[in-house]
Design an enzyme around this catalytic site. Structure first.
Site, PDB file in Angstrom:
ATOM      1  N   HIS A 149      49.313  29.209  37.317  1.00 18.11           N
ATOM      2  CA  HIS A 149      48.327  29.102  36.240  1.00 18.11           C
ATOM      3  C   HIS A 149      47.704  30.451  35.923  1.00 18.11           C
ATOM      4  CE1 HIS A 149      47.543  24.479  36.615  1.00 18.11           C
ATOM      5  NE2 HIS A 149      48.816  24.774  36.379  1.00 18.11           N
TER       6      HIS A 149
ATOM      7  N   GLU B 157      44.600  31.357  35.598  1.00 16.20           N
ATOM      8  CA  GLU B 157      43.465  31.738  36.444  1.00 16.20           C
ATOM      9  C   GLU B 157      43.946  32.387  37.736  1.00 16.20           C
ATOM     10  OE1 GLU B 157      42.322  27.754  34.430  1.00 16.20           O
ATOM     11  OE2 GLU B 157      44.131  28.709  35.195  1.00 16.20           O
TER      12      GLU B 157
ATOM     13  N   CYS C  66      41.915  23.486  36.459  1.00 16.36           N
ATOM     14  CA  CYS C  66      42.291  22.365  37.337  1.00 16.36           C
ATOM     15  C   CYS C  66      41.649  22.570  38.706  1.00 16.36           C
ATOM     16  CB  CYS C  66      43.809  22.286  37.461  1.00 16.36           C
ATOM     17  SG  CYS C  66      44.541  23.625  38.441  1.00 16.36           S
TER      18      CYS C  66
ATOM     19  N   CYS D  84      43.091  25.718  40.704  1.00  9.79           N
ATOM     20  CA  CYS D  84      42.560  27.002  40.239  1.00  9.79           C
ATOM     21  C   CYS D  84      41.074  27.122  40.567  1.00  9.79           C
ATOM     22  CB  CYS D  84      42.796  27.168  38.744  1.00  9.79           C
ATOM     23  SG  CYS D  84      44.545  27.453  38.357  1.00  9.79           S
TER      24      CYS D  84
END
Length: 165
Positions: free
Chosen positions: A81, A83, A106, A109
């Site tokens: 992801h 992040e 999420c 993260c």
């Protein structure tokens, strides 16, 4: 008469969210493009990232599918992801930093955000608010006293021109 400064310039939040959105354009994911921009308390960018496969893992060989009979035939076990990439790509200490993301993080993260020392999340969309991972994210963020806020702006868009008009 003296010339006055422009009054239609973008805010710091709009600027950093814009960097996040431009970073998202690097993603090769056909269905979801997310970018992240980490900023320190001096308004300096110290990390950027976007969603994609890990270094050395071919985006020609791994799947981009969202659904398949076997989970390993989808992108989900492989994708990193935005992040996480921004944290991994950071150039400075992250304690007290702010992360700008288009999509609310999420739970996975969120754990990385909390552990890295980031103290604020600025996001555009919380379209998965009703899902268990985002509910878990908010629970952890509240416990860890990490602030999160939706970016409120009067702008619908920013236009970037690569050629003179």
């Amino acid at each position: 008469m003296a010339t006055k400064k422009r009054s239609d310039y973008i805010t710091w939040d709009e600027y950093f969210m814009g960097v996040s959105l431009i970073s998202a354009e690097r993603s090769k994911d056909p269905s979801t493009q997310v970018g992240a921009c980490i900023v320190n308390d001096k308004k300096r960018i110290i990390g950027i990232g976007y969603n994609g496969f890990p270094k050395g893992c071919s985006d020609e060989e791994l799947p981009w599918d969202r659904e398949a009979d076997n989970q390993n035939d989808t992108k989900y076990p492989y994708i990193v992801h935005a992040e996480a990439n921004a944290i991994l790509n950071s150039t400075k200490e992250l304690d007290g930093a702010t992360i700008y993301v288009a999509l609310f993080p999420c739970n996975e993260c969120t754990k990385l955000i909390i552990q890295s020392g980031i103290k604020e999340i600025v996001y555009l969309s919380d379209k998965y608010a009703a899902t268990d991972p985002v509910k878990a994210s908010k629970r952890m963020l509240d416990m860890a006293k990490v602030k999160f806020k939706k970016l409120e702006t009067k702008r619908d868009a920013l236009t970037i021109k690569f050629k003179e008009q």
